[in-house]
Design a protein around this motif. Structure first.
Motif, short mmCIF file in Angstrom:
data_model
loop_
_atom_site.label_atom_id
_atom_site.label_comp_id
_atom_site.label_asym_id
_atom_site.label_seq_id
_atom_site.Cartn_x
_atom_site.Cartn_y
_atom_site.Cartn_z
N LEU A 199 -48.18 -21.37 -11.67
CA LEU A 199 -47.57 -20.15 -11.16
C LEU A 199 -46.07 -20.26 -11.35
O LEU A 199 -45.47 -21.26 -10.98
N ASP A 200 -45.46 -19.22 -11.92
CA ASP A 200 -44.03 -19.28 -12.19
C ASP A 200 -43.43 -17.88 -12.09
O ASP A 200 -44.05 -16.96 -11.55
N ALA A 201 -42.22 -17.72 -12.63
CA ALA A 201 -41.50 -16.46 -12.50
C ALA A 201 -42.23 -15.28 -13.12
O ALA A 201 -41.93 -14.12 -12.80
N SER A 202 -43.20 -15.53 -14.02
CA SER A 202 -43.95 -14.41 -14.58
C SER A 202 -44.79 -13.72 -13.52
O SER A 202 -45.20 -12.57 -13.69
N ASN A 203 -45.07 -14.40 -12.41
CA ASN A 203 -45.86 -13.83 -11.32
C ASN A 203 -45.01 -13.10 -10.29
O ASN A 203 -45.54 -12.67 -9.26
N ALA A 204 -43.73 -12.96 -10.53
CA ALA A 204 -42.86 -12.25 -9.59
C ALA A 204 -43.24 -10.77 -9.54
O ALA A 204 -43.62 -10.18 -10.55
N PRO A 205 -43.15 -10.15 -8.37
CA PRO A 205 -43.43 -8.71 -8.27
C PRO A 205 -42.36 -7.89 -8.96
O PRO A 205 -41.17 -8.12 -8.75
N LEU A 214 -40.99 -16.78 5.10
CA LEU A 214 -42.01 -17.72 4.64
C LEU A 214 -42.41 -17.38 3.20
O LEU A 214 -42.47 -16.21 2.83
N VAL A 215 -42.69 -18.41 2.42
CA VAL A 215 -43.07 -18.18 1.03
C VAL A 215 -44.43 -17.48 0.99
O VAL A 215 -45.34 -17.80 1.75
N VAL A 216 -44.53 -16.49 0.13
CA VAL A 216 -45.78 -15.75 -0.07
C VAL A 216 -46.52 -16.29 -1.28
O VAL A 216 -47.75 -16.40 -1.27
N LEU A 217 -45.77 -16.65 -2.32
CA LEU A 217 -46.37 -17.20 -3.54
C LEU A 217 -45.41 -18.25 -4.10
O LEU A 217 -44.32 -17.92 -4.57
N PRO A 218 -45.78 -19.54 -4.06
CA PRO A 218 -44.89 -20.59 -4.58
C PRO A 218 -44.99 -20.71 -6.09
O PRO A 218 -46.03 -20.42 -6.69
N PHE A 219 -43.89 -21.13 -6.73
CA PHE A 219 -43.87 -21.36 -8.17
C PHE A 219 -43.91 -22.87 -8.44
O PHE A 219 -43.47 -23.67 -7.62
N GLY A 220 -44.42 -23.23 -9.61
CA GLY A 220 -44.30 -24.59 -10.10
C GLY A 220 -45.32 -25.59 -9.61
O GLY A 220 -45.26 -26.76 -9.99
N LEU A 221 -46.27 -25.19 -8.79
CA LEU A 221 -47.28 -26.13 -8.31
C LEU A 221 -48.31 -26.38 -9.41
O LEU A 221 -48.80 -25.45 -10.03
N VAL A 260 -52.04 -28.64 -10.56
CA VAL A 260 -53.32 -28.96 -9.95
C VAL A 260 -53.17 -30.16 -9.00
O VAL A 260 -52.61 -31.19 -9.37
N GLY A 261 -53.66 -30.00 -7.78
CA GLY A 261 -53.56 -31.05 -6.78
C GLY A 261 -52.32 -31.00 -5.92
O GLY A 261 -52.26 -31.66 -4.88
N ASP A 262 -51.31 -30.21 -6.32
CA ASP A 262 -50.09 -30.09 -5.52
C ASP A 262 -50.35 -29.24 -4.28
O ASP A 262 -51.13 -28.29 -4.31
N THR A 263 -49.66 -29.58 -3.20
CA THR A 263 -49.73 -28.79 -1.96
C THR A 263 -48.33 -28.47 -1.48
O THR A 263 -47.37 -29.18 -1.79
N LEU A 264 -48.22 -27.40 -0.73
CA LEU A 264 -46.96 -27.01 -0.10
C LEU A 264 -47.27 -26.55 1.31
O LEU A 264 -48.12 -25.69 1.53
N LEU A 265 -46.61 -27.16 2.29
CA LEU A 265 -46.80 -26.81 3.70
C LEU A 265 -45.50 -26.25 4.24
O LEU A 265 -44.44 -26.87 4.12
N GLN A 266 -45.58 -25.07 4.82
CA GLN A 266 -44.39 -24.44 5.40
C GLN A 266 -44.69 -24.05 6.83
O GLN A 266 -45.73 -23.46 7.13
N GLU A 267 -43.77 -24.40 7.74
CA GLU A 267 -43.97 -24.13 9.15
C GLU A 267 -42.72 -23.49 9.72
O GLU A 267 -41.59 -23.85 9.37
N SER A 268 -42.93 -22.54 10.61
CA SER A 268 -41.81 -21.84 11.24
C SER A 268 -42.11 -21.66 12.71
O SER A 268 -43.23 -21.28 13.09
#
Length: 384
Positions: free
Chosen positions: A22-28, A168-175, A177-185
């Motif tokens: 997922l990268d900048a091509s997926n930007a709205p 909060l991030v809605v769609l992360p870029f650059g992940l 396979v197997g990568d995770t991202l945890l965000q807490e607020s």
């Protein structure tokens, strides 16, 4: 930028080295739109075929999500017909003139956009273009962030706020396979009456696998299966509220919306068995993606005449391959109004007759060509 990405993908794909991420091509992008259907039918997990974590050359096959499908055991599944789909879109953030009297106009950052991607509100509350829930988004280098929300009533914005400092991030870029991202607020808010509200929001992203996405409409290369788990908890003096969602989204390059979303329930009983082992599904169909429209419009060289149209229109285009093509008539909000399939076409300049059904009222529509996984459209005016 996204058009440049499409061209690069076409070149790199020939070498087989195209990275799936997922990268900048997926930007709205303003102008992008999709049709979406919430399928009321629940599916067993064996039917759906959940992605295998860690797989990098998978096939995600959802071709059974057509208007009707018969499974190997003879079971017939009825899907949502095309005319029942709702539309979602990306649009410019509102200006002061778009707000109701006395409303505070938020300070939107440069590049922010809006979306009415409230499929549950649209589907179950029967909202329309003048009444919907709005979300505001901003794209940064590492992903797309939700920066606010509001509602539109009778065409005017109300109760719109932004919170870019606590987004909060809605769609992360650059992940990969197997990568995770945890965000807490965590927030603490003191309300007017003196009560204190505590809010906790946790979102976890994990790229499960990548491969080819097959749908009822077409096949897509370089798809990403992204699992998103979210938890929100609110504590106030008069109560405790919490919501949890767990879904798997299937993304392809150049689309901010996933083309398929699976909604899971992982709650287990005392015996460790799933309370609800079924899967709910939302499907999305692009009706306008600005990243590819310019390229495909040039390839098709689509024309339509006469325009305005009364009963029928001659459609001329540069057929990209021998075989079939589909001509669709869409409303400006992406709803399918009429469709016809044509077979036995030859490659090169092609002329077809498309009759506009008598039930179609006067107005502005999109005449769309679909062929070989590509689409393009022109605006036509129907006069009766």
């Amino acid at each position: 930028m996204r058009l440049f990405y499409v061209i690069c993908c076409a070149l790199v794909a020939q070498t087989g080295l195209l990275a799936q991420t997922l990268d900048a091509s997926n930007a709205p992008v303003v102008g992008d739109s999709w049709r979406a259907a919430f399928l009321a039918t629940s599916f067993g997990r064996d039917v759906v075929g959940l992605p295998t974590p860690g797989e990098t050359n998978a096939t995600f096959d959802f071709r059974y999500l057509g208007n009707e499908a018969v499974l190997e055991d003879g079971t017939t599944l009825l899907m949502a017909p095309l005319d029942s789909l709702v539309s979602i879109r990306i649009f410019d953030v509102p200006t002061a003139a778009d707000f109701g009297a006395g409303e505070v106009v938020p300070d939107f950052p440069d590049g922010a956009v809006g979306t009415d991607d409230g499929i549950f509100e649209i589907a179950f509350r029967n909202l329309d273009d003048d009444n919907f829930e709005a979300s505001f988004l901003n794209t940064l280098e590492d992903g797309v962030y939700g920066i606010g929300f509001g509602c539109v009533e009778d065409g005017e914005y109300f109760d719109a706020i932004t919170f870019p400092e606590d987004s909060l991030v809605v769609l992360p870029f650059g992940l990969e396979v197997g990568d995770t991202l945890l965000q807490e607020s965590r927030d603490t808010t003191v309300v007017v009456a003196g009560d204190t509200t505590f809010e906790t929001r946790i979102v976890r992203f994990e790229v499960l696998s990548t491969g080819t996405l097959r749908t009822h409409e077409q096949d897509y290369a370089n798809a990403v299966a992204l699992r998103v788990f979210s938890f929100a908890e609110t504590r106030e003096s008069f109560g405790f509220f919490s919501t949890t969602t767990d879904n798997i989204n299937f993304y392809v390059p150049n689309s901010f919306a996933p083309l398929v979303s699976l909604f899971l329930d992982e709650e287990v009983d005392d015996d460790g068995e799933l309370v609800d082992p079924t899967v709910q599904i939302i499907t999305y169909l692009p009706t306008s993606l600005s990243s590819t429209a310019a390229v495909e419009r040039e390839q098709f060289q689509l024309t339509a005449y006469p325009n305005p149209v009364t009963d029928g229109v001659t459609v001329e285009f540069n057929s990209q391959l021998a075989g079939g093509a589909t001509v669709n008539l869409l409303s400006t909000d992406g709803r399918l109004v009429a469709s016809r399939e044509y077979e036995g076409l030859v490659a090169g300049v092609t002329s077809l007759r498309f009759d506009v059904p008598a039930r179609v009222g006067k107005g502005t529509y999109l005449l769309q060509i679909e062929q070989g996984g590509m689409t393009t459209a022109r605006t036509v005016i129907v006069q009766r």
